[in-house]
Design an enzyme around this catalytic site. Structure first.
Site, PDB file in Angstrom:
ATOM      1  CB  CYS A 107      -0.977   0.006   1.170  1.00 36.57           C
ATOM      2  SG  CYS A 107      -0.213  -0.110   2.807  1.00 36.57           S
ATOM      3  CG  HIS A 208      -4.582   1.116   4.063  1.00 39.37           C
ATOM      4  ND1 HIS A 208      -3.926   0.306   3.151  1.00 39.37           N
ATOM      5  CD2 HIS A 208      -5.596   1.714   3.360  1.00 39.37           C
ATOM      6  CE1 HIS A 208      -4.508   0.408   1.973  1.00 39.37           C
ATOM      7  NE2 HIS A 208      -5.507   1.256   2.063  1.00 39.37           N
TER       8      HIS A 208
END
Length: 381
Positions: A107, A208
């Protein structure tokens, strides 16, 4: 969960030195990352006005790191309606690059690529440019140059759907190798390559990365989250009622700030595990340009103005030297040193006392964490 093989992607640190060095390893030029400690006007203004004489500097995008909430959590439910609906198919604006994340731990790099591939006026080097080794016109360093690796990747995936773009990122040896070069070294004593890696549980902190970028064609800011099925439009930064429709960098950053603050509002006031970085123009570009301008008007090297700019340029070079040193330390395997240190402590007779102190401290920390969880659970009820 990713399998334990040579195709794994490691986690990398959210740090401007790491991210800047990562994109430069792709051949990308004229940009760097700057960390933001606040979302107030003064902090954001420093991005667009980094020095005297520069009033509307380029900010290509923002990358936001946050603690991921499990599906169905209170934070997700509270925020689900305010962030908009992911756009899919023909509803995705033409020219907006979005890729689904299909690779575990990718990510960070995926958020970086989302900003790079959506940067306006960026230079994509053609095969002819690469074969003939042509010098591209980057407007004295003011235009982002993607470099050979990313220029080829963007051209190759330009007509791919989001899921195939994500597959292409995960399958790219060049991108994965560059990403993994910033991971911390693992030792055979700490990991067994024959066993699968432990999957994260609800008690683990899982983080994230997502990106916020402006899209000039429709004047909107988009949240690009690879875990979503499509980009999310978070607001418009162009005044459609205005005749000239002129905008500044601060206009789109203000829209992105509102979206980030909306996310932050759904977390506990005591939660501080966030990080925000901006992809901005390399500050050395402005400083070098300023030096050339002063020299062009006949300014002496001993003039205070020249000395001031040179001092700032020197500070920028020192900053990058510091980034290089820190990246080398991140890659270094400190385990042998730690083992030798423990052996020396045991030989000196201090080891048992230190272990007992650590055990007591850990017990106190666990009690505080359990009390906090209990208090948070009572608040939900």
């Amino acid at each position: 969960m990713a399998s334990s093989n040579g195709n794994d992607w490691c986690t990398i640190e959210s740090d401007p030195g790491v991210f800047t060095s990562l994109i430069e390893s792709f051949g990308t030029r004229n940009v760097e990352f700057a960390e933001l400690w606040s979302l107030d006007d003064d902090s954001l203004s420093q991005l667009v006005r980094p020095m005297e004489g520069v009033d509307n500097a380029a900010v290509h995008g923002l990358i936001f790191l946050f603690k991921w909430q499990s599906h169905g959590s209170k934070e997700e439910k509270d925020d689900g309606g305010s962030r908009g609906t992911p756009l899919m198919g023909d509803s995705v604006p033409e020219g907006l690059f979005f890729a689904k994340q299909v690779t575990h731990n990718a990510c960070a790099t995926q958020a970086i690529l989302s900003v790079l591939f959506n940067a306006p006026n960026s230079i994509v080097e053609t095969e002819e440019d690469q074969e003939q080794d042509k010098d591209v016109d980057d407007n004295n360093g003011r235009r982002l140059i993607l470099g050979k690796t990313l220029s080829n990747f963007k051209s190759f995936t330009s007509h791919f759907p989001p899921d195939l773009r994500g597959e292409a990122i995960g399958s790219s040896d060049e991108i994965r190798t560059a990403h993994n070069s910033f991971g911390r070294a693992e030792d055979a004593f700490l990991s067994d390559p024959t066993k699968p890696k432990r999957a994260a549980t609800d008690d683990d902190d899982v983080f994230h990365f997502i990106a916020y970028v402006p899209h000039e064609e429709d004047g909107c800011v988009y949240e690009l989250d690879g875990l979503q099925p499509g980009p999310i439009r978070v607001g418009s930064y162009k005044d459609k009622s205005s005749a000239d429709n002129d905008t500044t960098t601060m206009d789109w950053i203000g829209v992105a700030r509102n979206a980030i603050q909306s996310r932050l509002a759904n977390y506990s006031p005591t939660e501080i595990k966030f990080n925000l970085m901006a992809m901005v123009q390399d500050r050395r570009t402005y400083l070098t340009e300023r030096l050339d301008a002063l020299a062009a008007i006949g300014m002496e090297e001993s003039d205070p103005s020249m000395l001031s700019v040179r001092s700032e340029l020197h500070s920028e070079e020192e900053k990058r030297a510091g980034w290089t040193k820190e990246n080398e330390r991140r890659r270094y395997n400190y385990l042998p040193f730690c083992v030798e240190l423990l052996r020396c402590l045991a030989g000196s007779g201090e080891f048992d006392g230190l272990v007992e102190k650590a055990r007591v401290k850990t017990g106190e920390k666990r009690k505080r964490a359990e009390a906090w969880k209990a208090q948070k659970g009572a608040g939900k009820n």
